[in-house]
Design a protein around this motif. Structure first.
Motif, PDB file in Angstrom:
ATOM      1  N   MET A   1       0.836  -1.201   0.000  1.00  0.00           N
ATOM      2  CA  MET A   1       0.000   0.000   0.000  1.00  0.00           C
ATOM      3  C   MET A   1       0.869   1.249   0.000  1.00  0.00           C
ATOM      4  O   MET A   1       1.865   1.320   0.730  1.00  0.00           O
ATOM      5  N   GLU A   2       0.505   2.238  -0.797  1.00  0.00           N
ATOM      6  CA  GLU A   2       1.201   3.522  -0.810  1.00  0.00           C
ATOM      7  C   GLU A   2       0.655   4.386   0.319  1.00  0.00           C
ATOM      8  O   GLU A   2      -0.558   4.556   0.463  1.00  0.00           O
ATOM      9  N   VAL A   3       1.528   4.953   1.111  1.00  0.00           N
ATOM     10  CA  VAL A   3       1.100   5.639   2.322  1.00  0.00           C
ATOM     11  C   VAL A   3       0.238   6.869   2.027  1.00  0.00           C
ATOM     12  O   VAL A   3      -0.676   7.201   2.783  1.00  0.00           O
ATOM     13  N   ARG A   4       0.475   7.533   0.908  1.00  0.00           N
ATOM     14  CA  ARG A   4      -0.282   8.752   0.599  1.00  0.00           C
ATOM     15  C   ARG A   4      -1.714   8.455   0.158  1.00  0.00           C
ATOM     16  O   ARG A   4      -2.502   9.382  -0.039  1.00  0.00           O
ATOM     17  N   SER A   5      -2.055   7.197   0.028  1.00  0.00           N
ATOM     18  CA  SER A   5      -3.417   6.862  -0.375  1.00  0.00           C
ATOM     19  C   SER A   5      -4.440   7.261   0.677  1.00  0.00           C
ATOM     20  O   SER A   5      -5.624   7.389   0.372  1.00  0.00           O
ATOM     21  N   LEU A  70       7.452   9.214   6.159  1.00  0.00           N
ATOM     22  CA  LEU A  70       7.206  10.595   6.552  1.00  0.00           C
ATOM     23  C   LEU A  70       7.855  11.591   5.609  1.00  0.00           C
ATOM     24  O   LEU A  70       7.249  12.594   5.235  1.00  0.00           O
ATOM     25  N   LEU A  71       9.103  11.324   5.198  1.00  0.00           N
ATOM     26  CA  LEU A  71       9.917  12.357   4.556  1.00  0.00           C
ATOM     27  C   LEU A  71      10.375  11.986   3.157  1.00  0.00           C
ATOM     28  O   LEU A  71      11.157  12.735   2.561  1.00  0.00           O
ATOM     29  N   VAL A  78       9.287   6.259  -3.508  1.00  0.00           N
ATOM     30  CA  VAL A  78       8.797   6.232  -2.132  1.00  0.00           C
ATOM     31  C   VAL A  78       8.481   7.663  -1.729  1.00  0.00           C
ATOM     32  O   VAL A  78       9.373   8.424  -1.350  1.00  0.00           O
ATOM     33  N   ALA A  79       7.230   8.048  -1.831  1.00  0.00           N
ATOM     34  CA  ALA A  79       6.804   9.408  -1.487  1.00  0.00           C
ATOM     35  C   ALA A  79       6.174   9.390  -0.107  1.00  0.00           C
ATOM     36  O   ALA A  79       5.201   8.675   0.141  1.00  0.00           O
ATOM     37  N   GLY A  80       6.732  10.162   0.816  1.00  0.00           N
ATOM     38  CA  GLY A  80       6.215  10.226   2.175  1.00  0.00           C
ATOM     39  C   GLY A  80       5.032  11.161   2.289  1.00  0.00           C
ATOM     40  O   GLY A  80       4.689  11.896   1.357  1.00  0.00           O
ATOM     41  N   LEU A  81       4.433  11.165   3.472  1.00  0.00           N
ATOM     42  CA  LEU A  81       3.260  12.002   3.702  1.00  0.00           C
ATOM     43  C   LEU A  81       3.612  13.476   3.839  1.00  0.00           C
ATOM     44  O   LEU A  81       2.822  14.341   3.478  1.00  0.00           O
ATOM     45  N   ALA A  82       4.766  13.786   4.377  1.00  0.00           N
ATOM     46  CA  ALA A  82       5.097  15.186   4.648  1.00  0.00           C
ATOM     47  C   ALA A  82       6.484  15.519   4.107  1.00  0.00           C
ATOM     48  O   ALA A  82       7.391  15.882   4.858  1.00  0.00           O
ATOM     49  N   PRO A  83       6.700  15.416   2.803  1.00  0.00           N
ATOM     50  CA  PRO A  83       8.046  15.588   2.252  1.00  0.00           C
ATOM     51  C   PRO A  83       8.619  16.989   2.410  1.00  0.00           C
ATOM     52  O   PRO A  83       9.836  17.156   2.395  1.00  0.00           O
ATOM     53  N   ARG A  84       7.746  18.006   2.535  1.00  0.00           N
ATOM     54  CA  ARG A  84       8.269  19.366   2.657  1.00  0.00           C
ATOM     55  C   ARG A  84       8.519  19.776   4.103  1.00  0.00           C
ATOM     56  O   ARG A  84       9.001  20.877   4.359  1.00  0.00           O
ATOM     57  N   CYS A  85       8.188  18.920   5.024  1.00  0.00           N
ATOM     58  CA  CYS A  85       8.465  19.227   6.434  1.00  0.00           C
ATOM     59  C   CYS A  85       9.943  19.029   6.730  1.00  0.00           C
ATOM     60  O   CYS A  85      10.645  18.294   6.038  1.00  0.00           O
ATOM     61  N   THR A 226       2.271   3.731  12.582  1.00  0.00           N
ATOM     62  CA  THR A 226       2.556   4.927  13.392  1.00  0.00           C
ATOM     63  C   THR A 226       2.969   6.124  12.543  1.00  0.00           C
ATOM     64  O   THR A 226       2.447   7.234  12.728  1.00  0.00           O
ATOM     65  N   PRO A 227       3.900   5.994  11.587  1.00  0.00           N
ATOM     66  CA  PRO A 227       4.241   7.176  10.772  1.00  0.00           C
ATOM     67  C   PRO A 227       3.094   7.641   9.882  1.00  0.00           C
ATOM     68  O   PRO A 227       3.089   8.798   9.450  1.00  0.00           O
ATOM     69  N   VAL A 228       2.129   6.774   9.594  1.00  0.00           N
ATOM     70  CA  VAL A 228       0.959   7.221   8.853  1.00  0.00           C
ATOM     71  C   VAL A 228       0.222   8.290   9.657  1.00  0.00           C
ATOM     72  O   VAL A 228      -0.175   9.341   9.132  1.00  0.00           O
TER      73      VAL A 228
END
Length: 831
Positions: A1-5, A70-71, A78-85, A226-228
């Motif tokens: 599963m891709e996390v950004r889904s 996350l990053l 592999v695209a994280g949820l908060a890449p610009r953080c 947890t990182p989700v």
């Protein structure tokens, strides 16, 4: 599963990338920052107690995968949820040591993350606890997070039982369990009672993320759910900033809890209901709640259709209180399938342990146990399936608890520069069977894979900067990311250690024999020295001060070693005691010399002092402290506490028992020892004198003096036990400075006890300490400075409606030795 889904139900989810002003800290294994997914990321590895670079072991896989969720940057695979953080990497787990660390080490990392500006802290791990209660230092670190508005997100654990672990069970923490592809809780999830109010479910099966060496992995377990949730929280904080609001991570966590969804379930006490925690996260509802928009049914349905979430029936929740100081309490004990009863730390099995045998000593499900000193570590039973980047689905992965074969594949260049595949396999088995995995937690492995030959040593304890196999994309300098040294101002007692058998034996051979009397009345006998006797060690070091640097000096709180201590480079030396009073005038010095020449006793004292070689003031304080600590409390030479000002060196030393401790270089300025009994008597004398000048109606007889001494003792116990800390954050250094000041002067204690004379009512009651608060000072010197206000509030225990009296002290902690700014200020009422 891709996390950004999870963001598909939100309009234009591709625009939700976070904000550079939002900081997310990952407390996990080493992270391979050379992985292509981190190219261009604002990620910094912070000096912690783990120096190890990222490798191919289970903890590096665990840490790299969690960080990428996350990053991970777009447009990488592999695209994280908060890449610009902004990201902070604080390694706490090591490869090759079963993922074990003490809770004390986790507390150090949590405090450091807060000091570095983290808004959200991701902890994909924990330690089983009978009641979910964290140990004192970790509990204090979590409370500091709550007080400062930092959201801690932690895994519930993967033991598949009604059980709790720290830190997830703390009410101020947002706990996370994992769901499968069917949105149902994984069988491996824990579901303790505390998680019914602070826990949510998030996707946690076959989560695609980065693996060290440039590969990808599909991993399963609450560690990866947890990182989700942490990533979603970071996006909500970024939305707060976009609206022009102040960052409020606690409110983001509250929104996630309040919008979590769960289907109807009855009775609530049933296991199938409790396993659902508060409910499943719903990113759309949480996002719109933060935007203060009403959630429409169409929005909700779209979100559910996009993320395959659970039905839209809200489950009653209790939100995290914003800004509250919370300590974990009231949670039920529970068993941990994967821990032997004798195990004292959380463990991780090696992912490369191929088809390891089951652990016959593992207790059955339902058995209650408590693991002392154990360590937070990544959650166990997190199944991991690592595959080649182009593989579309993991091989050999079934539902939680099913037998599977784990294939670990990564891309490596061959001699011709082309990618080749490397494969490593690990056995897997039924998670519900007795003896799944020895030890529990991070898990870069399936629950059935057992660790064999694992070390029982504690995990590393030194600040570090290791950036994986390549420094590409890693923002660390030669000494880590620290442009400023990590200051320490801690309070405790002094101990010593030999480190190795060779050093221990060398002291035993070099120390002179001891002459003892014959119990039978015979002649005196010489016996070997006892190197563990502080009195004998003190006598030896007095005559051989050069040996002081051969010992490992330690600062202790209770029985726990906090730091290893070494002296600053000696810029001055002194004897065991002053030969000449430094405050004496020239005439006084001359008169003392004449008296010594004519008085044999004074001359003998002078010659005895001169017969001992001079020593560094720091080491002299250490050796005097170990002797003073064993004296009776009413002895003037008794030492109850020592204050340690210094700087973390970035090195560690290992004690004889195998414990690694961070080394602090101790400065002589601010290094004090004190006698609690002497302080108590000094304060009593001051109070007695004040009574005599005011002539109150009540006589200060022996009984009231005894009560006064008891009150002072209780006050000191509160100050030095309830508020004990690591002395590494600015606030804690200020608090410790106030405590040291109280011991050196005693005026704050005296004034606090006599606060009754400042408010209407009887002036003969003794006030007592109610609270100590530390806050950033609104007034300070020009930079560089770091000023904090410490407020001690006293109350009348005989009349709780009477006005409080507060005393405010301001300290600048920009240097290792904190300094007070101005006199104490007194206020009527709380402050």
């Amino acid at each position: 599963m891709e996390v950004r889904s999870i963001l598909r139900g939100i309009p234009q989810p591709e625009e939700l990338l976070g904000d550079p002003n939002v900081c997310v800290a990952v407390l996990d294994g080493p992270v391979d920052l050379s992985h292509p997914c981190f190219a261009g990321a604002d990620v910094t590895r912070i000096n912690t107690l783990v120096r190890d670079p990222a490798g191919r072991g289970p903890m590096s896989l665990h840490g790299t995968h969690v960080a990428s969720l996350l990053l991970g940057q777009r447009p990488s695979r592999v695209a994280g949820l908060a890449p610009r953080c902004r990201g902070l990497i604080l390694p706490i787990f090591r490869d090759g040591q079963e993922g074990r660390v003490p809770q004390l080490d986790l507390a150090r990392a949590v405090e450091r993350a807060v000091e570095e500006g983290a808004h959200v802290i991701n902890i994909s791990g924990g330690e089983r606890s009978a009641d979910g209660q964290a140990e004192s230092m970790l509990d204090r670190a979590l409370q500091m997070c709550a007080d400062r508005g930092v959201l801690v997100v932690a895994a519930v654990g993967n033991d598949g039982c009604d059980c709790l672990q720290a830190p997830a069970a703390a009410p101020s923490v947002l706990a996370v369990g994992a769901t499968g592809t069917d949105s149902k809780p994984l069988e491996s999830n824990n579901w303790g009672i505390a998680y019914r109010t602070n826990g949510v479910l998030a996707p946690g099966q076959d989560i695609e993320g980065a693996a060290p060496g440039g590969g990808q992995a599909a991993l399963t377990g609450s560690s990866f759910a947890t990182p989700v949730v942490a990533g979603l929280a970071a996006l909500l904080v970024a939305e707060q900033l976009r609206q022009g609001l102040k960052a409020d991570p606690i409110a983001a966590g509250k929104a996630i809890l309040e919008t979590a969804l769960a289907p109807p379930c009855s009775p609530p006490e049933a296991v199938e209901c409790r396993r659902k925690l508060v409910g499943h996260i719903n990113a759309t509802r949480a996002y719109q709640l933060i935007r203060r928009h009403k959630v429409s049914e169409s929005d909700l349905e779209a979100s559910q259709a996009a993320s395959a979430s659970v039905p839209a029936t809200a489950w009653p929740t209790r939100a995290i209180p914003s800004g509250a100081s919370v300590t974990p309490a009231g949670v039920l004990p529970s068993p941990q399938i994967s821990h032997p009863a004798s195990d004292e730390r959380v463990t991780i099995m090696d992912i490369n342990a191929a088809h390891a045998p089951a652990d016959e000593d593992a207790p059955p499900a339902g058995r209650t146990e408590q693991l002392a000193q154990a360590a937070p570590s990544p959650t166990s039973h997190d199944r991991q399936d690592v595959q080649q980047e182009e593989l579309g689905s993991p091989a050999g992965v079934g539902a939680a608890g099913e037998t599977a074969s784990l294939a670990m594949q990564s891309r490596e260049p061959n001699d011709e520069g082309h990618d080749t595949e490397t494969h490593h396999s690990a056995g897997a088995g039924d998670a519900s069977a007795a003896g799944t995995e020895k030890g529990a937690v991070p898990s870069a492995s399936h629950p059935a894979a057992a660790a064999s030959g694992g070390s029982e040593r504690m995990a590393g304890v030194r600040p570090s900067c290791g950036c994986g196999e390549s420094t590409s994309g890693c923002q660390c300098g030669e000494n880590g990311n620290d442009s400023h040294p990590q200051l320490i101002y801690a309070i405790g007692t002094i101990g010593y250690d030999f480190g190795t058998e060779a050093r221990r034996d060398s002291f035993r051979q070099l120390m002179p024999n001891i002459v003892v009397e014959d119990p039978g009345g015979g002649p005196e006998q010489e016996v070997q020295p006892n190197i563990y006797d502080p009195a004998q060690m003190h006598a030896y070091l007095t005559n051989a001060p050069q040996e002081s640097g051969e010992l490992i000096w330690t600062l202790k709180a209770d029985a726990a070693n906090l730091y290893a201590l070494e002296a600053e480079e000696a810029v001055g030396m002194d004897w065991t005691r002053p030969i000449i009073d430094p405050k004496a005038s020239a005439a006084k010095v001359k008169q003392s010399a004449i008296e010594a020449a004519s008085d044999p006793h004074k001359l003998a004292d002078l010659l005895e002092t001169l017969s001992h070689p001079p020593v560094s003031p720091v080491y002299r304080t250490f050796r005097d402290a170990i002797l003073g600590q064993i004296q009776p409390e009413d002895d003037p030479t008794y030492v109850s506490r020592v204050s340690i000002p210094g700087v973390l060196t970035g090195r560690t030393v290992k004690t004889f028992a195998g414990e690694e401790l961070p080394v602090v270089k101790v400065q002589s300025r601010g290094l004090y020892t004190w006698n609690e009994a002497v302080l108590v008597n000094a304060v009593v004398d001051a109070v007695t004198h004040d009574y005599g000048t005011r002539k109150p109606s009540v006589t200060l007889d022996d009984d009231r003096i005894g009560t006064l001494k008891t009150t002072i003792r209780a006050l000191l116990d509160m100050l030095y036990w309830r508020f004990r800390n690591l002395g590494q954050t600015s606030a804690d250094r200020a608090m410790n400075a106030a405590g040291t000041n109280a011991f050196l002067v005693g005026s704050e204690l005296k004034n606090g006890l006599l606060s009754a004379k400042h408010v209407p009512g009887k002036d003969d009651n003794f006030y007592t300490l109610e609270s100590i608060k530390v806050a950033k000072s609104a007034f300070c010197r020009p930079r560089p400075a770091d000023c904090h206000d410490v407020t001690l509030t006293f109350f009348d225990p005989e009349n709780d409606r009477r006005a409080r009296v507060s005393y405010l002290l301001t300290f600048d902690v920009a240097l290792p030795n904190p300094v007070s700014i101005g006199p104490p200020h007194k206020f009527i009422g709380g402050f």
